[in-house]
Scaffold this motif. Structure first.
Motif, PDB file in Angstrom:
ATOM      1  N   MET A   1       0.845  -1.180   0.000  1.00 36.47           N
ATOM      2  CA  MET A   1       0.000   0.000   0.000  1.00 36.47           C
ATOM      3  C   MET A   1       0.892   1.247   0.000  1.00 36.47           C
ATOM      4  N   LYS A   2       0.626   2.134  -0.937  1.00 29.44           N
ATOM      5  CA  LYS A   2       1.488   3.296  -1.177  1.00 29.44           C
ATOM      6  C   LYS A   2       1.622   4.211   0.047  1.00 29.44           C
ATOM      7  N   ALA A   3       0.531   4.440   0.757  1.00 28.51           N
ATOM      8  CA  ALA A   3       0.547   5.345   1.912  1.00 28.51           C
ATOM      9  C   ALA A   3       1.573   4.907   2.958  1.00 28.51           C
ATOM     10  N   LEU A   4       1.725   3.609   3.154  1.00 23.57           N
ATOM     11  CA  LEU A   4       2.646   3.093   4.165  1.00 23.57           C
ATOM     12  C   LEU A   4       4.110   3.275   3.761  1.00 23.57           C
ATOM     13  N   LYS A   5       4.361   3.331   2.477  1.00 29.58           N
ATOM     14  CA  LYS A   5       5.731   3.505   1.997  1.00 29.58           C
ATOM     15  C   LYS A   5       6.198   4.957   2.131  1.00 29.58           C
ATOM     16  N   LYS A   6       5.258   5.894   2.323  1.00 30.66           N
ATOM     17  CA  LYS A   6       5.598   7.315   2.451  1.00 30.66           C
ATOM     18  C   LYS A   6       6.090   7.679   3.854  1.00 30.66           C
ATOM     19  N   SER A   7       6.022   6.748   4.772  1.00 24.81           N
ATOM     20  CA  SER A   7       6.396   7.030   6.156  1.00 24.81           C
ATOM     21  C   SER A   7       7.850   7.487   6.273  1.00 24.81           C
ATOM     22  N   VAL A   8       8.087   8.470   7.128  1.00 22.47           N
ATOM     23  CA  VAL A   8       9.468   8.888   7.398  1.00 22.47           C
ATOM     24  C   VAL A   8      10.237   7.763   8.105  1.00 22.47           C
ATOM     25  N   TYR A   9       9.506   6.783   8.614  1.00 23.70           N
ATOM     26  CA  TYR A   9      10.137   5.666   9.323  1.00 23.70           C
ATOM     27  C   TYR A   9      10.364   4.460   8.405  1.00 23.70           C
ATOM     28  N   ALA A  10      10.120   4.602   7.096  1.00 24.35           N
ATOM     29  CA  ALA A  10      10.275   3.489   6.151  1.00 24.35           C
ATOM     30  C   ALA A  10      11.715   2.969   6.092  1.00 24.35           C
ATOM     31  N   GLU A  11      12.678   3.812   6.485  1.00 18.64           N
ATOM     32  CA  GLU A  11      14.096   3.406   6.450  1.00 18.64           C
ATOM     33  C   GLU A  11      14.435   2.391   7.542  1.00 18.64           C
ATOM     34  N   TYR A  12      13.610   2.304   8.562  1.00 14.47           N
ATOM     35  CA  TYR A  12      13.872   1.376   9.672  1.00 14.47           C
ATOM     36  C   TYR A  12      13.341  -0.021   9.354  1.00 14.47           C
ATOM     37  N   ASP A  13      14.065  -1.039   9.814  1.00 20.60           N
ATOM     38  CA  ASP A  13      13.614  -2.419   9.617  1.00 20.60           C
ATOM     39  C   ASP A  13      12.271  -2.679  10.311  1.00 20.60           C
ATOM     40  N   VAL A  14      12.021  -2.015  11.433  1.00 18.10           N
ATOM     41  CA  VAL A  14      10.780  -2.217  12.175  1.00 18.10           C
ATOM     42  C   VAL A  14       9.568  -1.779  11.340  1.00 18.10           C
ATOM     43  N   HIS A  15       9.806  -0.961  10.342  1.00 22.46           N
ATOM     44  CA  HIS A  15       8.730  -0.512   9.444  1.00 22.46           C
ATOM     45  C   HIS A  15       7.965  -1.704   8.866  1.00 22.46           C
ATOM     46  N   ASP A  16       8.690  -2.758   8.475  1.00 21.23           N
ATOM     47  CA  ASP A  16       8.037  -3.941   7.901  1.00 21.23           C
ATOM     48  C   ASP A  16       7.089  -4.598   8.898  1.00 21.23           C
ATOM     49  N   ALA A  17       7.533  -4.705  10.139  1.00 22.91           N
ATOM     50  CA  ALA A  17       6.686  -5.299  11.184  1.00 22.91           C
ATOM     51  C   ALA A  17       5.466  -4.413  11.455  1.00 22.91           C
ATOM     52  N   PHE A  18       5.687  -3.104  11.552  1.00 23.81           N
ATOM     53  CA  PHE A  18       4.578  -2.174  11.771  1.00 23.81           C
ATOM     54  C   PHE A  18       3.589  -2.214  10.606  1.00 23.81           C
ATOM     55  N   GLN A  19       4.127  -2.265   9.394  1.00 17.63           N
ATOM     56  CA  GLN A  19       3.269  -2.297   8.202  1.00 17.63           C
ATOM     57  C   GLN A  19       2.374  -3.535   8.217  1.00 17.63           C
ATOM     58  N   LYS A  20       2.939  -4.694   8.574  1.00 21.07           N
ATOM     59  CA  LYS A  20       2.153  -5.934   8.650  1.00 21.07           C
ATOM     60  C   LYS A  20       1.001  -5.787   9.646  1.00 21.07           C
ATOM     61  N   ILE A  21       1.289  -5.179  10.804  1.00 21.51           N
ATOM     62  CA  ILE A  21       0.263  -4.981  11.829  1.00 21.51           C
ATOM     63  C   ILE A  21      -0.850  -4.083  11.292  1.00 21.51           C
ATOM     64  N   VAL A  22      -0.484  -2.973  10.666  1.00 23.43           N
ATOM     65  CA  VAL A  22      -1.479  -2.036  10.128  1.00 23.43           C
ATOM     66  C   VAL A  22      -2.345  -2.736   9.081  1.00 23.43           C
ATOM     67  N   LEU A  23      -1.716  -3.435   8.136  1.00 21.06           N
ATOM     68  CA  LEU A  23      -2.462  -4.104   7.067  1.00 21.06           C
ATOM     69  C   LEU A  23      -3.421  -5.150   7.618  1.00 21.06           C
ATOM     70  N   LEU A  24      -3.013  -5.844   8.672  1.00 23.86           N
ATOM     71  CA  LEU A  24      -3.870  -6.844   9.299  1.00 23.86           C
ATOM     72  C   LEU A  24      -5.026  -6.176  10.057  1.00 23.86           C
ATOM     73  N   GLU A  25      -4.708  -5.203  10.883  1.00 23.72           N
ATOM     74  CA  GLU A  25      -5.716  -4.574  11.740  1.00 23.72           C
ATOM     75  C   GLU A  25      -6.751  -3.764  10.958  1.00 23.72           C
ATOM     76  N   MET A  26      -6.352  -3.146   9.855  1.00 17.24           N
ATOM     77  CA  MET A  26      -7.286  -2.298   9.103  1.00 17.24           C
ATOM     78  C   MET A  26      -8.350  -3.108   8.380  1.00 17.24           C
ATOM     79  N   GLN A  27      -8.136  -4.421   8.246  1.00 17.80           N
ATOM     80  CA  GLN A  27      -9.102  -5.280   7.550  1.00 17.80           C
ATOM     81  C   GLN A  27     -10.450  -5.358   8.259  1.00 17.80           C
TER      82      GLN A  27
END
Length: 119
Positions: free
Chosen positions: A1-27
């Motif tokens: 999802m494009k919006a999640l890639k715009k995060s200023v925190y996208a450079e951090y590895d934890v971004h992937d874990a956070f992104q998974k949580i958001v994608l799951l919870e928003m369903q």
């Protein structure tokens, strides 16, 4: 999802874990993906992790495991926040440090996505 890639925190590895949580919870929200994301992020801003809305961050043991796995990123995100605020971020609830850090960084991540995508 494009919006999640715009995060200023996208450079951090934890971004992937956070992104998974958001994608799951928003369903659990209705509407298009964008509407689901917006509704989820608005709930996050309104009631936060303390409400128990993020299943990965309900129990201290789960937070501790997540914190240990992503320690450097979470501490760096907090430092970044403190630098931009010009003051220390305080744990108002007296939580264990690892729970506080998971909640703080995840909420900041969500707020950043909301700010860059919906404001």
């Amino acid at each position: 999802m494009k919006a999640l890639k715009k995060s200023v925190y996208a450079e951090y590895d934890v971004h992937d874990a956070f992104q998974k949580i958001v994608l799951l919870e928003m369903q659990s929200y209705d509407g298009t993906k964008k509407q689901q994301l917006k509704a989820f992020l608005e709930d996050m801003q309104r009631i936060g992790c303390i409400s128990g809305m993020i299943s990965e961050f309900i129990y201290h043991a789960d937070c501790k495991k997540f914190y240990i796995e992503h320690l450097d990123d979470l501490e760096d995100i907090r430092k970044e926040m403190e630098d931009s605020l010009g003051e220390a971020v305080k744990d108002r609830y007296g939580l264990p440090h690892y729970t506080f850090m998971c909640w703080l960084c995840f909420e900041e991540y969500c707020y950043d996505i909301y700010r860059t995508s919906f404001e």
